[in-house]
Design a protein around this motif. Structure first.
Motif, PDB file in Angstrom:
ATOM      1  N   ARG A  78     -88.586  68.376-101.038  1.00 56.14           N
ATOM      2  CA  ARG A  78     -89.348  68.534 -99.791  1.00 56.14           C
ATOM      3  C   ARG A  78     -90.620  67.695 -99.784  1.00 56.14           C
ATOM      4  N   LEU A  79     -90.657  66.711-100.664  1.00 57.62           N
ATOM      5  CA  LEU A  79     -91.838  65.868-100.783  1.00 57.62           C
ATOM      6  C   LEU A  79     -91.501  64.408-100.500  1.00 57.62           C
ATOM      7  N   VAL A  80     -92.290  63.809 -99.600  1.00 62.39           N
ATOM      8  CA  VAL A  80     -92.217  62.382 -99.297  1.00 62.39           C
ATOM      9  C   VAL A  80     -93.545  61.764 -99.714  1.00 62.39           C
ATOM     10  N   VAL A  81     -93.495  60.673-100.435  1.00 60.96           N
ATOM     11  CA  VAL A  81     -94.723  59.958-100.791  1.00 60.96           C
ATOM     12  C   VAL A  81     -94.848  58.730 -99.900  1.00 60.96           C
ATOM     13  N   ASP A  82     -95.977  58.669 -99.211  1.00 55.57           N
ATOM     14  CA  ASP A  82     -96.276  57.550 -98.325  1.00 55.57           C
ATOM     15  C   ASP A  82     -97.017  56.497 -99.146  1.00 55.57           C
TER      16      ASP A  82
ATOM     17  N   ALA B 265     -92.050  72.171 -90.819  1.00 59.11           N
ATOM     18  CA  ALA B 265     -91.796  70.812 -91.303  1.00 59.11           C
ATOM     19  C   ALA B 265     -90.622  70.808 -92.279  1.00 59.11           C
ATOM     20  N   SER B 266     -89.787  69.767 -92.184  1.00 59.02           N
ATOM     21  CA  SER B 266     -88.676  69.646 -93.131  1.00 59.02           C
ATOM     22  C   SER B 266     -89.164  69.170 -94.489  1.00 59.02           C
ATOM     23  N   LYS B 267     -90.182  68.305 -94.469  1.00 59.52           N
ATOM     24  CA  LYS B 267     -90.797  67.785 -95.687  1.00 59.52           C
ATOM     25  C   LYS B 267     -92.267  67.513 -95.396  1.00 59.52           C
ATOM     26  N   VAL B 268     -93.077  67.462 -96.451  1.00 58.27           N
ATOM     27  CA  VAL B 268     -94.465  67.037 -96.303  1.00 58.27           C
ATOM     28  C   VAL B 268     -94.617  65.636 -96.878  1.00 58.27           C
ATOM     29  N   ILE B 269     -95.497  64.861 -96.237  1.00 52.21           N
ATOM     30  CA  ILE B 269     -95.743  63.467 -96.614  1.00 52.21           C
ATOM     31  C   ILE B 269     -97.161  63.366 -97.144  1.00 52.21           C
ATOM     32  N   VAL B 270     -97.330  62.742 -98.306  1.00 53.05           N
ATOM     33  CA  VAL B 270     -98.648  62.701 -98.924  1.00 53.05           C
ATOM     34  C   VAL B 270     -99.018  61.285 -99.350  1.00 53.05           C
TER      35      VAL B 270
ATOM     36  N   ARG C 274     -88.512  62.948-102.957  1.00 57.36           N
ATOM     37  CA  ARG C 274     -87.166  62.677-102.477  1.00 57.36           C
ATOM     38  C   ARG C 274     -87.103  61.430-101.611  1.00 57.36           C
ATOM     39  N   GLN C 275     -88.269  60.961-101.116  1.00 54.31           N
ATOM     40  CA  GLN C 275     -88.239  59.885-100.131  1.00 54.31           C
ATOM     41  C   GLN C 275     -89.563  59.132-100.124  1.00 54.31           C
ATOM     42  N   PHE C 276     -89.498  57.863 -99.706  1.00 51.40           N
ATOM     43  CA  PHE C 276     -90.695  57.061 -99.473  1.00 51.40           C
ATOM     44  C   PHE C 276     -90.854  56.791 -97.980  1.00 51.40           C
ATOM     45  N   LEU C 277     -92.111  56.769 -97.538  1.00 49.63           N
ATOM     46  CA  LEU C 277     -92.467  56.254 -96.220  1.00 49.63           C
ATOM     47  C   LEU C 277     -93.459  55.128 -96.455  1.00 49.63           C
ATOM     48  N   ILE C 278     -93.207  53.982 -95.842  1.00 50.36           N
ATOM     49  CA  ILE C 278     -94.052  52.821 -96.104  1.00 50.36           C
ATOM     50  C   ILE C 278     -94.433  52.142 -94.794  1.00 50.36           C
ATOM     51  N   HIS C 279     -95.695  52.303 -94.402  1.00 50.47           N
ATOM     52  CA  HIS C 279     -96.243  51.550 -93.280  1.00 50.47           C
ATOM     53  C   HIS C 279     -96.813  50.241 -93.824  1.00 50.47           C
TER      54      HIS C 279
END
Length: 261
Positions: free
Chosen positions: A136-140, A105-110, A178-183
């Protein structure tokens, strides 16, 4: 000198449920009522096939989401097909995050790990950021709308937490990832349009790369997200996409538009 203006681009996804690539109506996932599940698409192709397709087109920043148990082998297959090319989320904790990075994985999403008992734990976020590294961390911060605000939803979007998605909370979290993921869980899988109000607010609030998912139904939604967010938010397509059985959006056309072709 002229500066380059960022614009929104397409980010691919692989949603896994019971070891298969599926497109699910997000609001119907339920541990207490499995019969309520509504599925738009179940792939005959393996997760690795989708990963190889994304690799072929060099679609960076895509994500794999494990929706529940019995998905680890499928996720490892996809990561092995494109090492370093995809992020992984779903059940990520401080105990297993590094293993998923080691698996490719390039990053993990938590998400859920950060909300024990439905309450945000800054201590857990700080600890996980230290373990894997901020880069390497994405917060969902996937969410559901309640009246005139959005609250983070965890546990396959079933449970509402105590955190509101707003400028203050996003500024706090962005110090550790480093990044957000938002569903937008209320419109996920419905193909009835994006949550325009949320996308516009995200454009005002976010200071780090952000990917939005939920409701995209037309090729022009990419331009809409670009306009609403000022190019600060990228877009994931799901059930509307032809590679997921949809009839509204063609994958090849979306790739070309996203590349500026």
């Amino acid at each position: 000198m002229t500066s380059c203006t960022r614009r929104s681009i397409f980010r691919p996804c692989i949603d896994l449920h019971d070891g298969q690539v599926k497109q699910i109506v997000g609001g119907t996932l339920s541990d207490s009522d499995p019969e309520a599940l509504r599925t738009n698409f179940i792939a005959s192709q393996s997760p690795g096939n989708f990963a190889r397709l994304y690799k072929e087109h060099d679609l960076q920043g895509g994500h794999i989401i494990k929706l529940g148990p019995r998905n680890d082998d499928a996720a490892r297959e996809a990561l092995a097909a494109w090492p370093g090319g995809l992020q992984i989320g779903g059940g990520i904790t401080a105990d297993n995050a590094q293993r998923w990075l080691d698996a490719g994985a390039s990053k993990v999403i938590v998400t859920s790990y950060l909300f024990p008992g439905g309450e945000f734990s800054l201590e857990r976020l700080e600890g996980l950021s230290t373990i894997v590294g901020k880069d390497r961390l994405v917060v969902d911060v996937s969410c559901r709308r309640r009246e005139n605000k959005w609250l983070v939803a965890m546990n396959k979007w079933q449970d509402i937490t105590d955190m509101e998605v707003c400028q203050e909370t996003l500024d706090l979290i962005s110090q550790y990832c480093r990044q957000f993921l938002i569903h937008a869980a209320d419109v996920e899988g419905l193909c009835q349009g994006i949550d325009e109000d949320l996308v516009k607010k995200l454009g005002e609030w976010v200071s780090i790369p952000t990917t939005y998912a939920g409701g995209a139904k037309h090729i022009d939604d990419l331009a809409l997200v670009d306009r609403l967010s000022g190019g600060k938010v990228d877009l994931t397509y799901g059930s509307s996409l032809d590679i997921f059985g949809g009839v509204l959006v063609k994958f090849e056309e979306l790739v070309q538009i996203s590349r500026g072709a």
